[in-house]
Design an enzyme around this catalytic site. Structure first.
Site, PDB file in Angstrom:
ATOM      1  N   CYS A   1      45.473  37.222  33.009  1.00  0.00           N
ATOM      2  CA  CYS A   1      44.221  37.921  32.654  1.00  0.00           C
ATOM      3  C   CYS A   1      44.448  39.370  32.248  1.00  0.00           C
ATOM      4  O   CYS A   1      43.578  39.989  31.633  1.00  0.00           O
ATOM      5  CB  CYS A   1      43.237  37.843  33.813  1.00  0.00           C
ATOM      6  SG  CYS A   1      42.816  36.155  34.259  1.00  0.00           S
TER       7      CYS A   1
ATOM      8  N   HIS B   1      38.042  43.301  32.344  1.00  0.00           N
ATOM      9  CA  HIS B   1      38.287  41.864  32.323  1.00  0.00           C
ATOM     10  C   HIS B   1      37.132  41.193  33.056  1.00  0.00           C
ATOM     11  O   HIS B   1      36.716  41.630  34.133  1.00  0.00           O
ATOM     12  CB  HIS B   1      39.620  41.560  33.019  1.00  0.00           C
ATOM     13  CG  HIS B   1      39.782  40.103  33.342  1.00  0.00           C
ATOM     14  ND1 HIS B   1      39.594  39.126  32.389  1.00  0.00           N
ATOM     15  CD2 HIS B   1      40.076  39.457  34.499  1.00  0.00           C
ATOM     16  CE1 HIS B   1      39.778  37.949  32.951  1.00  0.00           C
ATOM     17  NE2 HIS B   1      40.065  38.115  34.222  1.00  0.00           N
TER      18      HIS B   1
ATOM     19  N   ASN C   1      35.157  33.436  32.651  1.00  0.00           N
ATOM     20  CA  ASN C   1      36.423  34.170  32.632  1.00  0.00           C
ATOM     21  C   ASN C   1      37.311  33.550  31.552  1.00  0.00           C
ATOM     22  O   ASN C   1      37.771  32.420  31.700  1.00  0.00           O
ATOM     23  CB  ASN C   1      37.073  34.073  34.011  1.00  0.00           C
ATOM     24  CG  ASN C   1      38.414  34.788  34.099  1.00  0.00           C
ATOM     25  OD1 ASN C   1      38.977  35.189  33.083  1.00  0.00           O
ATOM     26  ND2 ASN C   1      38.916  34.939  35.300  1.00  0.00           N
TER      27      ASN C   1
END
Ligand code: ACO
Length: 330
Positions: A120, A257, A287
């Site tokens: 990520c 993020h 996500n």
């Protein structure tokens, strides 16, 4: 000597673009796949829907589309690009790098293309590498792309993970520019990347070419990740702001993020960030790992929130653990 006249080479964000799979999967759709509910997912994560790639939509195709849009937004042709960095954990193939596939799709035959793998945090890592390449004079114009098809590595019987992720891609074009050495000038000002491999087994994929010879599925100790996320993200953001000699109040937009609303709120509380300064798209994207920052950035440019001249702080944390922050004036 006149200090004001001193020029420095900076990596300036010239354009952004994004691409999402056509199919939207809502929490109601998710509750037909695993034993979950819209209430549980929204309350624990803030996610309401995510996009899921069909068989013809891949990390390569989404990444190429986002790159094309970023180049168009920048008013540049593909021939300007001399480096492509794709941040991904879900490449089309184990090798070659997805970046080379995007390079071929864009018709670029010069320069270099490679992937970075920091889960990520991949986009923040990619920006950091691109900035170093530009500052050292090794690149003039860099496409940094975050592209993911996490739906392919999810265990669709595990409700603790499959509800969290989605697919998509985002891209920015960075170009070298000589600008006055001032915080008011455009370009990347600070990059900070970190990792601590002791935590590699808190968030990982249980397969790989060299071990199981399979792709594997995502596994996560959610509470452990949560615990470290707020601390790590806040500390790296603090470092970046301290280096630039600014405070959270000076930052126009936080583009984090998009992991989880509670992580974002926890970080904001810790650093005294106003919530209306945080770009949040996780309600509709979930996500999307390395794609989530450029997707959110592009959304906020398109809806008119982020303007040229705004000070933007990108931050992320992901498997490894990896984490990092990039401060840039758009
Ligand atoms: N639907 C309904 N119930 C669920 C679901 C679901 N999708 N998932 C878990 N539950 C249940 C559990 O079985 C458990 O039930 P029990 O009490 O009967 O045993 C209960 O909900 C609580 O489970 P926990 O895992 O303790 O839930 P928690 O409050 O920790 O929330 C979550 C889980 C959302 C994953 C949280 O730990 C979290 O936000 N972690 C951060 C991880 C993250 O965001 N990762 C993203 C990738 S990493 C990154 O990008 C930074």
């Amino acid at each position: 000597m006149n200090e004001a006249a001193k020029l420095v080479r900076r990596s300036v964000i010239k354009g952004s673009g994004s691409a999402l799979p056509a199919r939207i999967m809502t929490n109601a759709d998710m509750s037909k796949v695993v034993d979950t509910s819209d209430e549980w997912i929204v309350e624990r994560t803030g996610i309401k829907a995510r996009h899921i790639a069909n068989d013809s939509e891949t990390t390569r195709t989404l990444g190429t589309e986002a790159a094309r849009r970023a180049l168009k937004h920048a008013g540049l042709g593909a021939d300007a690009v001399d480096l492509i960095i794709v941040a991904t954990s879900t490449p089309d193939q184990t090798f070659p790098a997805t970046a080379t596939l995007v390079q071929a799709d864009l018709g670029i035959t010069r320069g270099a293309a490679f992937d970075v793998q920091a889960v990520c945090s991949g986009f923040v890592y990619g920006l950091s590498v691109a900035d170093a390449m530009i500052k050292s004079g090794q690149a003039q114009c860099v496409l940094v792309i975050g592209s993911e098809t996490f739906s392919r590595i999810l265990d669709w019987t595990d409700r603790t993970t499959c509800v969290l992720f989605g697919d998509g891609a985002g891209a920015v074009v960075l170009q070298a520019e000589m600008v006055p050495d001032s915080p008011a000038s455009p370009g990347i000002m600070v990059t900070r990347i970190r990792s601590d491999g002791r935590y590699h087994d808190k968030l990982y994929v249980d397969g790989g070419p060299s071990t199981t010879k399979t792709v594997g599925h995502l596994r996560m100790e959610g509470r452990e990740v949560f615990k470290h996320a707020v601390v790590n993200i806040a500390s790296v953001m603090d470092e970046a702001m301290a280096e630039a000699r600014i405070t959270a109040a000076d930052v126009d937009w936080f583009v984090p993020h998009q992991a989880n609303r509670r992580i974002l709120e926890g970080t904001a509380r810790k650093l005294g960030i106003r919530e209306d300064r945080i770009v949040m798209t996780l309600d509709r994207h979930g996500n999307t790992s390395a794609a989530s920052i450029p997707l959110a950035f592009d959304a906020a440019i398109q809806d008119g929130r982020i303007h040229k001249g705004d000070l933007v702080l990108f931050e992320a944390m992901g498997g490894g653990f990896t984490w990092g922050a990039v401060l840039a004036r758009y």
